[in-house]
Design a protein around this motif. Structure first.
Motif, PDB file in Angstrom:
ATOM      1  N   GLU A   1       0.683  71.848  23.102  1.00 42.87           N
ATOM      2  CA  GLU A   1       1.185  73.109  22.610  1.00 42.87           C
ATOM      3  C   GLU A   1       2.639  72.901  22.196  1.00 42.87           C
ATOM      4  N   SER A   2       3.029  73.511  21.114  1.00 43.33           N
ATOM      5  CA  SER A   2       4.397  73.340  20.625  1.00 43.33           C
ATOM      6  C   SER A   2       5.385  74.132  21.483  1.00 43.33           C
ATOM      7  N   GLU A   3       6.641  73.726  21.388  1.00 42.05           N
ATOM      8  CA  GLU A   3       7.695  74.429  22.111  1.00 42.05           C
ATOM      9  C   GLU A   3       7.780  75.886  21.653  1.00 42.05           C
ATOM     10  N   GLU A   4       7.602  76.096  20.368  1.00 42.71           N
ATOM     11  CA  GLU A   4       7.661  77.450  19.807  1.00 42.71           C
ATOM     12  C   GLU A   4       6.554  78.336  20.382  1.00 42.71           C
ATOM     13  N   CYS A   5       5.337  77.827  20.472  1.00 42.62           N
ATOM     14  CA  CYS A   5       4.235  78.610  21.043  1.00 42.62           C
ATOM     15  C   CYS A   5       4.489  78.938  22.511  1.00 42.62           C
ATOM     16  N   LEU A   6       4.994  77.958  23.244  1.00 44.89           N
ATOM     17  CA  LEU A   6       5.320  78.204  24.648  1.00 44.89           C
ATOM     18  C   LEU A   6       6.360  79.304  24.782  1.00 44.89           C
ATOM     19  N   ARG A   7       7.406  79.193  23.972  1.00 44.47           N
ATOM     20  CA  ARG A   7       8.481  80.194  24.019  1.00 44.47           C
ATOM     21  C   ARG A   7       7.940  81.577  23.684  1.00 44.47           C
ATOM     22  N   ASP A   8       7.089  81.671  22.654  1.00 44.67           N
ATOM     23  CA  ASP A   8       6.504  82.957  22.254  1.00 44.67           C
ATOM     24  C   ASP A   8       5.657  83.568  23.360  1.00 44.67           C
ATOM     25  N   ARG A   9       5.051  82.732  24.185  1.00 49.10           N
ATOM     26  CA  ARG A   9       4.248  83.223  25.302  1.00 49.10           C
ATOM     27  C   ARG A   9       5.062  83.397  26.573  1.00 49.10           C
ATOM     28  N   GLY A  10       6.346  83.070  26.522  1.00 48.34           N
ATOM     29  CA  GLY A  10       7.200  83.195  27.696  1.00 48.34           C
ATOM     30  C   GLY A  10       6.921  82.154  28.763  1.00 48.34           C
ATOM     31  N   LYS A  11       6.428  81.000  28.364  1.00 45.63           N
ATOM     32  CA  LYS A  11       6.071  79.942  29.307  1.00 45.63           C
ATOM     33  C   LYS A  11       6.997  78.751  29.161  1.00 45.63           C
ATOM     34  N   LYS A  12       7.006  77.907  30.198  1.00 46.87           N
ATOM     35  CA  LYS A  12       7.775  76.670  30.187  1.00 46.87           C
ATOM     36  C   LYS A  12       6.807  75.494  30.242  1.00 46.87           C
ATOM     37  N   PRO A  13       7.165  74.394  29.602  1.00 46.94           N
ATOM     38  CA  PRO A  13       6.260  73.235  29.596  1.00 46.94           C
ATOM     39  C   PRO A  13       6.213  72.528  30.943  1.00 46.94           C
ATOM     40  N   LEU A  14       5.069  71.923  31.232  1.00 46.58           N
ATOM     41  CA  LEU A  14       4.958  71.053  32.406  1.00 46.58           C
ATOM     42  C   LEU A  14       5.566  69.695  32.096  1.00 46.58           C
ATOM     43  N   ALA A  15       5.350  69.228  30.867  1.00 47.56           N
ATOM     44  CA  ALA A  15       5.833  67.921  30.416  1.00 47.56           C
ATOM     45  C   ALA A  15       5.665  67.876  28.904  1.00 47.56           C
ATOM     46  N   TRP A  16       6.207  66.816  28.307  1.00 43.29           N
ATOM     47  CA  TRP A  16       6.068  66.594  26.867  1.00 43.29           C
ATOM     48  C   TRP A  16       5.336  65.295  26.627  1.00 43.29           C
ATOM     49  N   ILE A  17       4.443  65.283  25.659  1.00 46.25           N
ATOM     50  CA  ILE A  17       3.867  64.030  25.177  1.00 46.25           C
ATOM     51  C   ILE A  17       4.787  63.586  24.053  1.00 46.25           C
ATOM     52  N   ASP A  18       5.579  62.559  24.327  1.00 52.53           N
ATOM     53  CA  ASP A  18       6.583  62.091  23.365  1.00 52.53           C
ATOM     54  C   ASP A  18       6.098  60.957  22.481  1.00 52.53           C
ATOM     55  N   GLY A  19       5.081  60.257  22.899  1.00 51.89           N
ATOM     56  CA  GLY A  19       4.570  59.154  22.101  1.00 51.89           C
ATOM     57  C   GLY A  19       3.112  58.919  22.415  1.00 51.89           C
ATOM     58  N   ILE A  20       2.343  58.615  21.387  1.00 52.19           N
ATOM     59  CA  ILE A  20       0.919  58.353  21.594  1.00 52.19           C
ATOM     60  C   ILE A  20       0.432  57.375  20.534  1.00 52.19           C
ATOM     61  N   SER A  21      -0.477  56.525  20.934  1.00 42.36           N
ATOM     62  CA  SER A  21      -1.090  55.581  20.006  1.00 42.36           C
ATOM     63  C   SER A  21      -2.563  55.455  20.348  1.00 42.36           C
ATOM     64  N   HIS A  22      -3.399  55.455  19.332  1.00 44.41           N
ATOM     65  CA  HIS A  22      -4.832  55.271  19.503  1.00 44.41           C
ATOM     66  C   HIS A  22      -5.328  54.313  18.442  1.00 44.41           C
ATOM     67  N   ILE A  23      -6.051  53.301  18.863  1.00 40.76           N
ATOM     68  CA  ILE A  23      -6.683  52.407  17.905  1.00 40.76           C
ATOM     69  C   ILE A  23      -8.103  52.097  18.363  1.00 40.76           C
ATOM     70  N   VAL A  24      -8.923  51.712  17.424  1.00 38.69           N
ATOM     71  CA  VAL A  24     -10.257  51.210  17.716  1.00 38.69           C
ATOM     72  C   VAL A  24     -10.247  49.764  17.268  1.00 38.69           C
ATOM     73  N   SER A  25     -10.562  48.870  18.189  1.00 43.13           N
ATOM     74  CA  SER A  25     -10.434  47.446  17.917  1.00 43.13           C
ATOM     75  C   SER A  25     -11.419  46.676  18.770  1.00 43.13           C
ATOM     76  N   GLY A  26     -11.229  45.377  18.815  1.00 43.90           N
ATOM     77  CA  GLY A  26     -12.036  44.549  19.693  1.00 43.90           C
ATOM     78  C   GLY A  26     -13.452  44.352  19.203  1.00 43.90           C
ATOM     79  N   TYR A  27     -13.648  44.320  17.912  1.00 39.81           N
ATOM     80  CA  TYR A  27     -14.997  44.201  17.362  1.00 39.81           C
ATOM     81  C   TYR A  27     -15.707  42.926  17.779  1.00 39.81           C
ATOM     82  N   GLY A  28     -14.974  41.886  18.083  1.00 42.83           N
ATOM     83  CA  GLY A  28     -15.594  40.623  18.464  1.00 42.83           C
ATOM     84  C   GLY A  28     -15.882  40.507  19.943  1.00 42.83           C
TER      85      GLY A  28
END
Length: 170
Positions: A1-28
């Motif tokens: 959820e974005s910071e703006e949506c949280l603020r609009d709902r009057g809520k505070k975040p538990l944490a932030w996801i600051d970086g993420i990576s997803h790949i599909v690999s390992g075909y062999g």
């Protein structure tokens, strides 16, 4: 959820996801064998997106299998600055491998580490394989300053995800 949506709902975040990576690999490889390059790539990309060279702790995929744990441990050390010094734990010893839901439990455990300023032990891990070059949390949880957590979730058939979660205070 974005910071703006949280603020609009009057809520505070538990944490932030600051970086993420997803790949599909390992075909062999087979269905359960980890691909070292893919594990390292997801960790590096998640850290890069989060603008971090290292984290305070790691919530590892760590299934307790010879096929995966050594590859993940070596990847942590090779992919992350001072990777051998970062406390590593896994929730799977306590609740088992929930297959596709394991990443969600890793995320929940990471958020709890941020909130409680503690790194959980890996239940059932008594003696770390000497070949694993990581700092595993064994025996009991440890108090620590935890502002960032790397969470790994490596799935069957070459699905790899790493994310960096940070304290809402950061």
């Amino acid at each position: 959820e974005s910071e703006e949506c949280l603020r609009d709902r009057g809520k505070k975040p538990l944490a932030w996801i600051d970086g993420i990576s997803h790949i599909v690999s390992g075909y062999g490889t087979n269905m359960v064998e980890l691909d070292k390059e893919s594990t390292m790539q997801t960790m590096r990309e998640a850290l890069e997106e989060a603008k971090r060279k290292k984290v305070d702790c790691i919530q590892a995929h760590a299934t307790g299998t010879p096929q995966g744990d050594l590859i993940e441990a070596v990847s942590i050390v090779e992919a992350i600055e001072e990777g051998n010094m970062i406390p590593v734990s896994s929730h799977k010893g306590a609740i088992g491998h929930l297959l596709r839901c394991s990443g969600v439990m890793g995320l929940a455990t990471g958020v709890i580490s941020l909130k409680c300023q503690a790194i959980p032990t890996t239940i059932g891990l008594i003696n770390l394989d000497r070949a694993c070059p990581i700092h595993a949390v064994i025996g009991r949880s440890m108090k620590a300053t935890v502002e960032s957590v790397l969470i790994n979730s490596f799935g069957f058939c070459g699905n790899y995800v790493s994310m960096v979660v940070t304290s809402a205070k950061s």
